[in-house]
Design a protein around this motif. Structure first.
Motif, short mmCIF file in Angstrom:
data_model
loop_
_atom_site.label_atom_id
_atom_site.label_comp_id
_atom_site.label_asym_id
_atom_site.label_seq_id
_atom_site.Cartn_x
_atom_site.Cartn_y
_atom_site.Cartn_z
N LEU A 147 45.64 38.42 34.01
CA LEU A 147 44.58 38.48 35.01
C LEU A 147 43.51 39.45 34.51
CD1 LEU A 147 44.33 37.11 37.76
CD2 LEU A 147 45.22 39.20 38.79
N PRO A 148 42.26 39.04 34.38
CA PRO A 148 41.26 39.88 33.70
C PRO A 148 41.10 41.27 34.35
CG PRO A 148 40.27 37.83 34.52
CD PRO A 148 41.74 37.73 34.73
N LEU A 201 36.80 32.66 40.80
CA LEU A 201 37.53 32.56 42.06
C LEU A 201 37.59 33.93 42.76
CD1 LEU A 201 40.45 30.27 40.86
CD2 LEU A 201 38.59 29.61 42.39
N TYR A 202 37.75 34.97 41.93
CA TYR A 202 37.83 36.33 42.46
C TYR A 202 36.51 36.71 43.13
CZ TYR A 202 39.23 41.30 42.42
OH TYR A 202 39.58 42.57 42.77
N GLU A 203 35.42 36.40 42.44
CA GLU A 203 34.09 36.68 43.01
C GLU A 203 33.91 35.99 44.35
OE1 GLU A 203 31.13 35.28 40.27
OE2 GLU A 203 32.00 36.51 38.65
N LYS A 204 34.45 34.80 44.45
CA LYS A 204 34.26 34.05 45.69
C LYS A 204 35.26 34.44 46.76
CE LYS A 204 32.00 30.12 43.70
NZ LYS A 204 31.35 28.97 44.33
N TRP A 229 37.76 33.21 32.78
CA TRP A 229 36.49 32.88 33.44
C TRP A 229 36.75 32.23 34.80
CZ3 TRP A 229 34.95 27.65 34.30
CH2 TRP A 229 33.72 27.53 34.92
N GLN A 230 37.67 31.26 34.79
CA GLN A 230 37.98 30.54 36.03
C GLN A 230 38.42 31.52 37.12
OE1 GLN A 230 41.31 27.87 35.65
NE2 GLN A 230 41.36 27.43 37.84
#
Length: 927
Positions: A490-491, A164-167, A159-160
Motif C-alpha cells: 500500500l503506497p 481510490l484513497y483520494e476519493k 496508482w489505482q
RNA sequence: GCGGGGGUAGCCAAGCCCGGUCAACGGCGCCGGAUUUAGGGUCCGGUCUCGCAGGAGUUCGAGGGUUCGAAUCCCUUCCCCCGCACCA
C-alpha cells in the motif's frame, strides 16, 4: 489419425500461426476486446481451466474472421498467500504436497526443490500455462503477458489505490481474523490443519455484576437478556479474575487469553474454581438478580466460559435447569418467556424438549433442537408487547446495540466450530487486527454509481443480472490489505500488502499497454504518468507526455473492453468488485460493456477438485485426444454458462466426428464438376445454417452454434447423398459447401480447419479468412418444401410398410386435389384457425361439396397445427406442385422404398384410401 | 437463514420467456440390419405402451387451477445444486 501424425499436424499449424494473433489496433477497423480472469498459476491446468480459456478463444476467432481487430490477452495472477503455503510445505517435505506436485502435476524433482522460493512456483507454472494454452490453440497475444508482481504492474496498482484513497474509498478499521499465536501471523484456509470451514461469529458480552467483578456472558441473542433466570458455569473448570481494560472480569482461563487478542488489556489476578461460583447472585439492569448455577455443558473454550440461561427459549438451558430441579434443587426458578412464535407455545424451548422426549442434557439431539427453536424464533418470533413488540430479527441488533451503548456490553469474536488448528499444530484464535484498510463497498453513493452503469452492461446469460444487482446491494466493506503473501504494498502504509481480489479489478486496462509499458523504466511510472495514460489528465509537473502518448492512444483504441469472462462463483466478489473500481476510476465512456459467466466443470459426474485428485489435466487430454477434439467437446457439450461433464467415452466420439468431417471435406476435393438435382437445395439450406450459426456465436452459444454448423450440415449432407442419382456422390455444390463449412468450424477446430483450408487450395490462414455470409439470393423455398415433402412421404411409407404383414408389390402416392389446397390455404391464412371451418364453408363451391369439404377443413386444421409454423408460412408463400415434385423424384422414391411407385391425382385413383389425401400429406396406398 | 439457479424419457440435454410445431431437437448408451460380413469403424433402422395403414394411449418432480388445447401460464408442495467474503 495416429497420435504422432496428429501432433505433427498440430505443430505444423502452430508454426504457420506464429505470432499472427498479436493484435495492434488498426485505425478505421472495429475492435473487439475480450478478457478472461487470469489464472493463479499454483498448479497444472485441468480440463475445467481449459474450458474457461477456450470459450473466449472461440469467440475471439469468430470475431476475427468477421473482420474485427481482436485482442485476447493473458497474464498471471500471483498475488496472495497460497503459494507461500505451498512453498513452505515443499520446504518441509510435506508428503501430500510432494505427491500433488510431483505425482499429479508431474513437476520434476529438481524443479520441485526450487519451489522453496514461492516465486519459482508461479514462474514455473506460468510457463506451463502458456505452453499448454498454446497447445490448445488459444489465439492469445502473448506479447502482453505479465504477472501481478512485476514492478510495472505494482506501479499501476499503487496508482489505482492512490486514486481510490483520494476519493475516500479506502478507509481504516479494525477487523477480526484467524490468527496463529505460534506463527505470529494471520492464517488463511490453506494454512489450516483443521477447522478450515470454521466461521468467525460475533458474540455480544452481557455484563452481569458480582460485587466489584463483572461476569461477561457471551450470547448470539442479546434480546433474550430479558428472560435470563440464572447463569451457568462449569463447576469443574478453572476460572480467573482478571483486570481487563481497568475493570475486573471473571471468565474462563482460556477466555482471558482470547480477550487479550481482541483489543483488550488483560492481566490475570487470581484463579477461581467454577465450583466456588455456584450459588453466587449476580445482577444486571435488564435481567435483575439471578443466581449462578452449575452445568456440565458449559465449555470453557467457548467465548467467556460463562453462559446466561434463558430456559424459556434455549433448549439447553431448559433441560439443564430441569435436570437440577428433578434433583429437587432450585425449584423456585421458572422460565421467563419473552418471545411469541406462531405455532409454538409460551416456552418454545420447553415445547421442543418435551415433544422430542429428551430426558437429560446429554441427549445428542440437543443441538438440532436448539437450531430448530432458534430458527423459528429468528424468522417468525416477536418480543412481548411489554418489551416493545419488535421482531426478533430487529431486536437482536437493537438490543445488542443498546446493551453496548448503555450497559457496558462489548463484542467478542469466536469460531462457530472448533478446534481450529494451524499447520504448525498450534491452536488458532480470533484476533482483531488494528489499522486494517478497507474498500468501502458499503458506501451508498458508490453503490449508486455502479447501479447506474449496470443496466447498460450486457450480461450473458441474462438470468445472472438479478444476482449482480443483489451483490451490489449486499456488498459490505472489504478488508483489502494483508500482512503476508505476494503483492503490491500500500503506497501510503507499506506495512500492508494489497490483497488479490483488490489488485485484479482494472487490470483489463493494463493489458492494452502491457507490452509497451514494459519497455519503460518503472521509475517513470508515477501516479501522474498513469493519470495521463488512463485518464488523460495532465498535471503541470508532468513531463513525459511524448513518451506516453502512443500508450494512451492504444489504451483508447481498445478500451472499454467488450466482454469479460469469468466463473459464476465470482459474481459475488471479483466480477462485482471490478464494476466498483471501474466506476470509481474511469469515466462513463470507459465502463465495462459486457460479461459472460461460466458454469463449472465436472469429471465423470463429480466436481473437479485438485486437492481430491479428481482432475484430468488439460495437457493429458490434448495429447490423448488432440486439441481439436478437446475444443469441440468442451464447446459442444454445454453452453458456456452451464456446467459441463467430461466423460472420456463422449470425447472419443467427438473425435470420430471430426475425422468424419475431415474425410468428407477431403473427398470433395477430387469430386467431379457435375451438378445434380438437389445442389440448389443443399446451398439454400446452407444459408440458413450460416445465419443461425452466426447468431448463436454472437450470443456466445457455442453448443447451439456447433449443433447448427456441425450436425445440421451433416444431416443435410446425408439427405443430399441419398438424393444423388445412382453412381453419383455429388459435385461442385459440395465443394462450395465445404469452403463454407470449413470456415464455420474454424473457431472450434482450428487445427483441422487450417489444414483443410490449405488442402482446399486457399491462400492464407483460415483464422483470418472472411466469415461466410448468408446470401438471400440462394434461398430456394420451393425446393426446400419439395424435399421436405419427399422426406416426409418416404418416412410415412416406411412406417406403413413396417406395420403391414403383407408382402407389398407397389406403392401409389395420391396427391390432394386443388380444392383441398384451397381449403388448406384459407385455414392457414386465417387469424382464428379454430373458426376456420366456418370460414371455408362460406365459400359457395365448398358448400356444394358438403360434408366432404367440412371434413377436409377439419383435417387440414389438425394438420396445420401439427406442422412447424415456419413450414406452413412457406406453404402459403409458395405454390408447390406436389405431383411435379414426386414425378421428378420417382427414380429416387423407387430406390428409397424398393418398390415401383405410381403417382396419381387423388381423384383419379381407384383406391378408396386416396380420398384422405391432404396438401403436403399425400394418400399412400400399398398394394 | 439470506440470495441465485434448477428438476424433461437409461444417461447427458434442448424446449419453457412468445401456450397448439412435443412422444418431445441433438448426443451418448443399448438393440437390430447393411458393408470387400473383426464383436472395431462407417452407414441405415429401432429404442414409453399398444397397433395388420402413416394412428391411438399415457408421460416432461408432485398436486391443483386457467384454456378448445399446457413440459410451456397461475397457485400449492417436495427435492437438488451454487454463492454468503477477506479465499484464489
Amino acid at each position: 489419425m495416429e497420435r504422432d501424425s496428429m501432433q505433427s499436424m498440430e505443430a505444423a499449424v502452430r508454426e504457420r500461426w506464429g505470432d499472427a494473433f498479436a493484435a495492434d489496433p488498426v485505425p478505421g477497423t472495429a475492435k473487439f476486446y475480450l478478457t478472461v480472469a487470469y489464472p493463479y498459476p499454483s498448479g497444472a491446468m485441468h480440463v475445467g481451466h481449459g474450458r474457461t480459456y477456450l470459450v473466449p478463444d472461440v469467440v475471439a476467432r469468430f470475431w476475427r474472421m468477421r473482420g474485427r481487430r481482436v485482442l485476447y490477452p493473458m497474464a498471471f495472477h500471483v498475488t496472495g498467500a497460497p503459494v507461500i503455503g505451498i512453498s513452505k510445505r515443499i520446504a518441509n517435505h510435506d508428503p501430500a504436497a510432494i505427491k500433488l506436485y510431483h505425482g499429479l502435476y508431474r513437476v520434476p524433482m529438481d524443479v520441485l526443490e526450487r519451489f522453496v522460493d514461492p516465486l519459482e512456483i508461479v514462474r514455473y507454472f506460468s510457463d506451463e500455462y502458456e505452453r499448454v494454452m498454446r497447445m490448445a490453440g488459444l489465439s492469445i497475444d502473448w506479447r502482453r503477458r505479465f504477472t501481478t508482481v512485476d514492478p510495472h504492474y505494482s506501479k499501476f496498482i499503487e496508482w489505482q489505490f492512490g486514486r481510490l484513497y483520494e476519493k475516500g474509498y479506502v478507509v481504516r478499521g479494525a477487523h477480526p481474523v484467524r490468527y496463529c499465536p505460534l506463527c505470529d501471523n494471520p492464517v488463511g484456509d490453506h494454512d489450516l490443519l483443521e477447522g478450515d470451514k470454521a466461521e468467525v461469529i460475533r458474540f455480544v458480552l452481557v455484563m452481569f455484576r458480582l460485587g466489584d467483578t463483572l461476569v461477561p456472558t457471551a450470547t448470539l441473542r442479546p434480546e433474550t437478556v430479558y428472560g435470563v433466570t440464572n447463569l451457568w458455569v462449569n463447576p469443574d473448570v478453572m476460572y480467573v479474575r482478571a483486570a481487563v481494560d481497568g475493570e475486573i472480569w471473571l471468565v474462563s482461563r482460556e477466555a482471558a487469553e482470547k480477550l487479550a487478542l481482541q483489543e483488550h488489556e488483560v492481566r490475570i489476578l487470581e484463579e477461581v474454581p467454577g465450583s466456588a461460583l455456584v450459588d453466587q447472585i449476580v445482577t444486571h439492569p435488564l435481567a435483575g438478580e439471578v443466581p449462578i448455577l452449575p452445568a456440565a455443558f458449559v465449555d470453557p473454550e467457548m467465548a467467556t466460559g460463562v453462559v446466561m440461561s434463558v430456559p424459556a427459549h434455549a433448549p439447553f438451558d431448559y433441560v439443564a435447569l430441569r435436570d437440577l430441579q428433578q434433583e429437587g434443587r432450585y425449584t423456585e426458578l421458572v422460565p421467563r418467556p419473552l418471545i411469541t412464535v406462531d405455532g409454538w407455545g409460551e416456552c418454545p424451548a420447553k415445547d421442543a424438549v418435551e415433544r422430542a422426549k429428551v430426558t437429560n442434557q446429554h441427549d445428542t439431539r440437543m443441538d438440532a433442537l436448539t437450531q430448530e427453536v432458534y430458527s423459528a424464533e429468528f424468522s417468525k418470533g416477536r418480543l412481548h408487547d411489554r418489551l416493545g413488540g419488535a421482531t426478533v430479527r430487529e431486536a437482536r441488533d437493537t438490543v445488542g446495540e443498546f446493551l453496548c451503548a448503555e450497559h457496558g456490553s462489548t463484542v467478542m469474536y469466536e469460531f462457530d466450530t472448533r478446534p481450529v488448528v494451524c499447520r504448525c499444530s498450534s491452536r488458532v484464535f480470533v484476533k482483531i487486527l488494528h489499522d486494517q484498510w478497507f474498500l468501502t463497498y458499503s458506501d451508498p453513493a458508490w453503490k449508486d454509481q455502479v447501479k447506474a452503469y449496470l443496466p447498460d452492461i450486457s450480461l450473458v446469460p441474462p438470468e445472472v443480472r438479478a444476482e449482480f444487482e443483489r451483490t451490489v446491494d449486499w456488498l459490505k466493506d472489504w478488508a483489502a490489505t494483508r500482512r503476508v503473501g505476494l503483492g503490491t504494498r500500500l503506497p501510503w502504509d507499506p506495512t500492508w500488502l494489497i490483497e488479490p481480489l483488490s489488485d485484479s479489478t482494472i487490470y483489463m486496462a493494463y493489458y492494452t499497454v502491457a507490452h509497451r509499458i514494459r519497455e519503460l523504466d518503472p521509475a517513470l511510472l508515477t501516479p501522474a504518468a498513469f493519470d495521463y495514460l488512463f485518464l488523460g489528465v495532465e498535471s503541470p509537473e508532468f513531463q513525459d507526455r511524448e513518451l506516453l502518448a502512443p500508450l494512451r492512444e492504444e489504451f483508447l483504441a481498445w478500451y472499454p473492453y467488450d466482454y469479460r469472462f469469468s466463473a459464476k462463483d465470482l459474481i459475488s466478489n471479483h466480477l462485482t468488485f471490478q464494476l466498483f473500481h471501474h466506476a470509481a476510476i474511469f469515466p462513463p465512456e470507459l465502463q465495462p460493456k459486457g460479461m459472460v459467466v461460466f458454469g463449472m466443470g465436472l469429471l465423470n459426474g463429480a466436481k473437479m477438485s485438485s486437492s481430491k485428485g479428481n482432475v484430468f489435466l488439460l495437457e493429458d487430454a490434448l495429447a490423448e485426444f488432440g486439441a481439436d477434439t478437446v475444443r469441440m467437446f468442451l464447446m459442444g457439450s454445454a453452453e458456456p454458462w452451464q456446467d459441463f461433464d467430461w466423460r472420456n467415452e463422449l470425447v472419443s466420439s467427438t473425435r470420430r466426428q471430426i475425422e468424419r468431417f475431415e474425410a468428407t471435406v477431403r473427398d470433395t476435393i477430387a469430386a467431379p464438376d457435375t451438378s445434380g438435382p438437389v445442389d440448389d437445395w443443399l446451398l439454400s439450406r446452407l444459408q440458413r445454417h450460416v445465419t443461425r450459426m452466426t447468431a448463436s456465436l454472437e450470443s456466445f452459444q457455442t453448443r447451439q452454434a456447433l449443433q447448427e454448423a456441425f450436425f445440421g450440415v451433416e444431416a443435410d449432407l446425408r439427405w443430399y447423398v441419398r438424393r444423388q442419382p445412382e453412381g453419383s456422390t455429388g459435385g461442385a455444390a459440395l465443394r462450395e459447401l465445404c469452403s463454407v463449412w470449413v470456415r464455420l468450424l474454424a473457431p472450434f477446430i482450428p487445427f483441422t480447419c487450417e489444414t483443410l483450408w490449405q488442402a482446399l487450395g486457399n491462400e492464407g490462414l483460415v483464422s483470418f479468412a472472411p466469415w461466410p455470409e448468408a446470401d438471400p439470393a440462394r434461398d430456394r423455398p420451393a425446393l426446400e418444401l419439395g424435399e421436405e415433402l419427399l422426406s416426409r412421404t418416404v418416412e410415412d411409407v416406411e412406417s406403413i410398410l413396417k406395420l403391414l404383414p403383407i408382402t407389398p408389390s407397389a406403392v401409389e402416392i395420391a396427391v390432394a386435389p386443388a380444392w383441398k389446397r384451397e381449403i388448406f390455404r384459407t385455414i392457414a391464412a386465417a387469424d382464428d384457425r379454430n373458426a376456420a371451418v366456418r370460414l371455408v364453408m362460406q365459400n359457395e363451391d365448398m358448400r356444394r361439396r358438403g360434408k366432404e369439404a367440412a371434413d377436409a377443413a377439419k383435417q387440414c386444421t389438425t394438420l396445420i397445427h401439427r406442422l412447424p409454423p415456419e413450414l406452413v408460412e412457406n406453404l402459403l408463400q409458395v405454390e408447390l406442385d406436389e405431383a411435379a415434385v414426386f414425378a421428378a423424384a420417382r427414380e429416387f422414391l423407387e430406390r428409397a422404398i424398393g418398390l415401383p411407385v405410381r403417382i396419381v391425382g387423388a381423384e383419379e385413383s381407384a383406391h378408396p384410401k386416396a380420398s384422405v389425401a391432404l396438401p403436403f400429406k399425400p394418400a399412400i396406398t400399398i398394394e
